[in-house]
Enzyme design. Structure first.
Site, PDB file in Angstrom:
ATOM      1  N   HIS A 143       0.803  -1.239   0.000  1.00 63.29           N
ATOM      2  CA  HIS A 143       0.000   0.000   0.000  1.00 63.29           C
ATOM      3  C   HIS A 143       0.829   1.279   0.000  1.00 63.29           C
ATOM      4  O   HIS A 143       0.281   2.348  -0.298  1.00 63.29           O
ATOM      5  CB  HIS A 143      -0.929   0.053   1.221  1.00 63.29           C
ATOM      6  CG  HIS A 143      -1.945  -1.044   1.293  1.00 63.29           C
ATOM      7  ND1 HIS A 143      -2.849  -1.295   0.279  1.00 63.29           N
ATOM      8  CD2 HIS A 143      -2.203  -1.969   2.265  1.00 63.29           C
ATOM      9  CE1 HIS A 143      -3.619  -2.327   0.628  1.00 63.29           C
ATOM     10  NE2 HIS A 143      -3.241  -2.758   1.817  1.00 63.29           N
TER      11      HIS A 143
HETATM   12  C1  TV1 Z   1      -4.156   0.377  15.546  1.00 65.47           C
HETATM   13  C2  TV1 Z   1      -4.754  -0.417  16.532  1.00 65.47           C
HETATM   14  C3  TV1 Z   1      -4.540   0.286  14.216  1.00 65.47           C
HETATM   15  C4  TV1 Z   1      -5.762  -1.311  16.169  1.00 65.47           C
HETATM   16  C5  TV1 Z   1      -5.953  -0.767  12.502  1.00 65.47           C
HETATM   17  C6  TV1 Z   1      -8.024  -2.837  10.189  1.00 65.47           C
HETATM   18  C7  TV1 Z   1      -5.542  -0.618  13.849  1.00 65.47           C
HETATM   19  C8  TV1 Z   1      -6.928  -1.679  12.195  1.00 65.47           C
HETATM   20  C9  TV1 Z   1      -6.166  -1.429  14.834  1.00 65.47           C
HETATM   21  C10 TV1 Z   1      -7.328  -1.822  10.790  1.00 65.47           C
HETATM   22  C11 TV1 Z   1      -7.509  -2.440  13.237  1.00 65.47           C
HETATM   23  C12 TV1 Z   1      -7.490  -1.428   8.678  1.00 65.47           C
HETATM   24  C13 TV1 Z   1      -8.765   1.175   7.428  1.00 65.47           C
HETATM   25  C14 TV1 Z   1      -9.911   3.222   8.431  1.00 65.47           C
HETATM   26  C15 TV1 Z   1      -8.939   3.665   6.709  1.00 65.47           C
HETATM   27  C16 TV1 Z   1      -8.754   2.663   7.723  1.00 65.47           C
HETATM   28  C17 TV1 Z   1       0.183  -5.460   4.767  1.00 65.47           C
HETATM   29  C18 TV1 Z   1     -10.678   5.337   7.366  1.00 65.47           C
HETATM   30  C19 TV1 Z   1      -8.945  -4.193  13.943  1.00 65.47           C
HETATM   31  C20 TV1 Z   1      -0.763  -5.374   3.652  1.00 65.47           C
HETATM   32  C21 TV1 Z   1      -4.295  -2.572   5.867  1.00 65.47           C
HETATM   33  C22 TV1 Z   1      -5.706  -2.419   6.355  1.00 65.47           C
HETATM   34  C23 TV1 Z   1      -4.015  -3.947   5.256  1.00 65.47           C
HETATM   35  C24 TV1 Z   1      -5.952  -1.008   6.770  1.00 65.47           C
HETATM   36  C25 TV1 Z   1      -2.552  -4.117   4.913  1.00 65.47           C
HETATM   37  C26 TV1 Z   1      -7.351  -0.780   7.340  1.00 65.47           C
HETATM   38  C27 TV1 Z   1      -2.250  -5.298   4.014  1.00 65.47           C
HETATM   39  N1  TV1 Z   1      -8.128  -2.543   8.866  1.00 65.47           N
HETATM   40  N2  TV1 Z   1      -7.128  -2.308  14.496  1.00 65.47           N
HETATM   41  N3  TV1 Z   1      -7.009  -0.954   9.834  1.00 65.47           N
HETATM   42  N4  TV1 Z   1      -9.643   4.467   7.723  1.00 65.47           N
HETATM   43  N5  TV1 Z   1      -7.558   0.617   7.482  1.00 65.47           N
HETATM   44  O1  TV1 Z   1      -9.771   0.549   7.166  1.00 65.47           O
HETATM   45  O2  TV1 Z   1      -2.940  -5.208   2.796  1.00 65.47           O
HETATM   46  O3  TV1 Z   1      -2.669  -6.495   4.610  1.00 65.47           O
HETATM   47  O4  TV1 Z   1      -8.464  -3.348  12.902  1.00 65.47           O
HETATM   48 ZN    ZN Z   2      -3.987  -7.321   3.349  1.00 62.93          ZN
END
Ligand code: TV1
Ligand code: ZN
Ligand code: CA
Length: 380
Positions: A143
């Site tokens: 990303h």
């Molecule tokens: C800190 C503590 C950060 C607890 C993030 C899940 C946290 C997430 C957390 C989380 C979480 C996301 C979004 C919302 C965009 C945000 C490595 C508007 C329990 C390659 C990345 C996912 C995936 C990001 C990365 C996503 C990869 N999901 N707890 N954050 N904002 N971010 O939805 O592709 O796997 O979830």
């Molecule tokens: Zn992922």
């Protein structure tokens, strides 16, 4: 313990930046670099190290190497920001999106340099022609943008590795089986006809990062060199494998890649803490084996994966698949045994708690036909 089952002989290199598994994003953060330590313990526990031709502790990438893709100001910021001084850097922290998903943590810059160093070293080994397959499970952070962190990714080791590979290989195929859309890699090569990007991902209104619809095809010279496979919750092994093999076979036939980069995000497995697919480790590994069988120089990277006992099993199994070793279902004893107790120390535990499959044979048929039609623009 292990038995060789491959017929063709090829060279395999394994990159594990020492210390990468001891990094912490923060107590409640789902990204746990410890999964890399668990993977390495299982790989060595199975004795796979004896079948791996080269094991490397790659050096960290330099600032200069990171700036081959990333903006100087962004890398300069990453190299200077610390948990202690972040109060004084609030504006830059917001500008470069180092909040929430991408927190500032101790040794964050070293962590970035380590995983990027691994992917770069692996790419260079493939370019030199001294290995056929190179693996860096700590890489695959798809990303990250030129001047912005995103979705747990700070620097984009995949883009850096592909840029390095383009010095040697005319055409690079990028395949991304992480449940999230590989937006950073797609974006970097959206105008290029030398890199074809193919991402399989969950695509619904609100699932991160929100991009990757079927009709995003690339622009300019890159038109038709970007493929997106948007999926719904709950896809199972049979459906995924049928679609994966059809799409990848069509892409390889049309594009004729001189090298392949495979991002193996393990959050597409069933029971992932952030994912919603039902893939087994065997099916995830079958995708890897399917790509291996093209016998094209192959860079294999990690990515997402948040139920870490499954991530480490999956990448261990895929390491075995890539070296061509059969490994027993009984996990080797390691100091991490307690992690694997709940599934009786098996490599392929049964999937419990399946998500309803919202994909249909018709919806997948529509996707594979649409992709086959797009690829016709490449022929001739
Ligand atoms: C800190 C503590 C950060 C607890 C993030 C899940 C946290 C997430 C957390 C989380 C979480 C996301 C979004 C919302 C965009 C945000 C490595 C508007 C329990 C390659 C990345 C996912 C995936 C990001 C990365 C996503 C990869 N999901 N707890 N954050 N904002 N971010 O939805 O592709 O796997 O979830
Ligand atoms: Zn992922
Ligand atoms: Ca993906």
């Amino acid at each position: 313990i292990t038995e060789r089952v491959n017929v063709s002989y090829y060279l395999f290199s394994y990159y594990f930046p020492k210390g990468v598994g001891e990094q912490h994003y923060g107590e409640h953060h789902p990204m746990k670099p410890h999964r890399l330590t668990l993977t390495n313990a299982l790989v060595f526990g199975y004795g796979l190290d004896k079948q791996i031709h080269h094991i490397y502790n790659p050096r960290a990438a330099t600032q200069e190497e990171l700036e081959v893709y990333h903006d100087h100001d962004y890398i300069d910021f990453l190299s200077r920001v610390t948990p202690q001084n972040q109060g004084e850097m609030k504006n830059m922290i917001d500008a470069f999106n180092c909040v929430e998903d991408c927190p500032i943590f101790a040794d964050m810059y070293d962590f970035c340099r380590m995983y990027a160093g691994g992917s770069l070293a692996a790419a260079r080994k493939l370019c030199a022609g001294t290995t056929d397959i190179a693996v860096n499970w700590s890489g695959g952070l798809h990303h990250a943008k030129k001047a912005e962190a995103s979705g747990f990714c700070y620097v984009n080791d995949i883009v850096l590795a592909i840029l390095e590979m383009l010095r040697q290989f005319p055409r690079v195929l990028y395949i991304d089986i992480d449940i999230h859309h590989g937006d950073g890699v797609e974006h970097a090569f959206y105008h290029s006809n030398r890199v074809m990007t193919v991402s399989f991902h969950k695509y619904t209104g609100d699932f991160f990062p929100g991009t990757g619809k079927l009709d995003d095809n690339g622009i300019g010279l890159g038109k038709h060199f970007c493929l997106n496979v948007p999926l719904q919750d709950g896809i199972d092994d049979d459906m995924y494998l049928t679609l994966f093999k059809t799409v990848i076979d069509d892409a390889v036939t049309a594009f004729r890649p001189s090298a392949i980069v495979l991002q193996c995000g393990a959050d597409s497995l069933g029971c992932d803490r952030l994912g919603a697919f039902n893939l087994s480790i065997a099916a995830h590994g079958e995708c890897v084996n399917f790509v291996r069988k093209y016998n094209v120089p192959l860079l294999v990277l990690g990515g997402g994966g948040y139920t870490i006992k499954n991530v480490s099993r999956c990448w261990t199994y895929e390491t075995a698949v890539l070296v061509g070793a059969a490994v027993p279902d009984e996990l080797p004893a390691t100091i991490y045994d307690p992690f694997f107790r709940d599934s009786q120390w098996k490599l392929h535990p049964p999937i419990t708690g399946k998500v309803d499959n919202l994909n249909t044979a018709a919806s997948l048929q529509r996707i594979s036909i649409s992709i086959r039609n797009k690829l016709r623009y490449l022929q001739g």
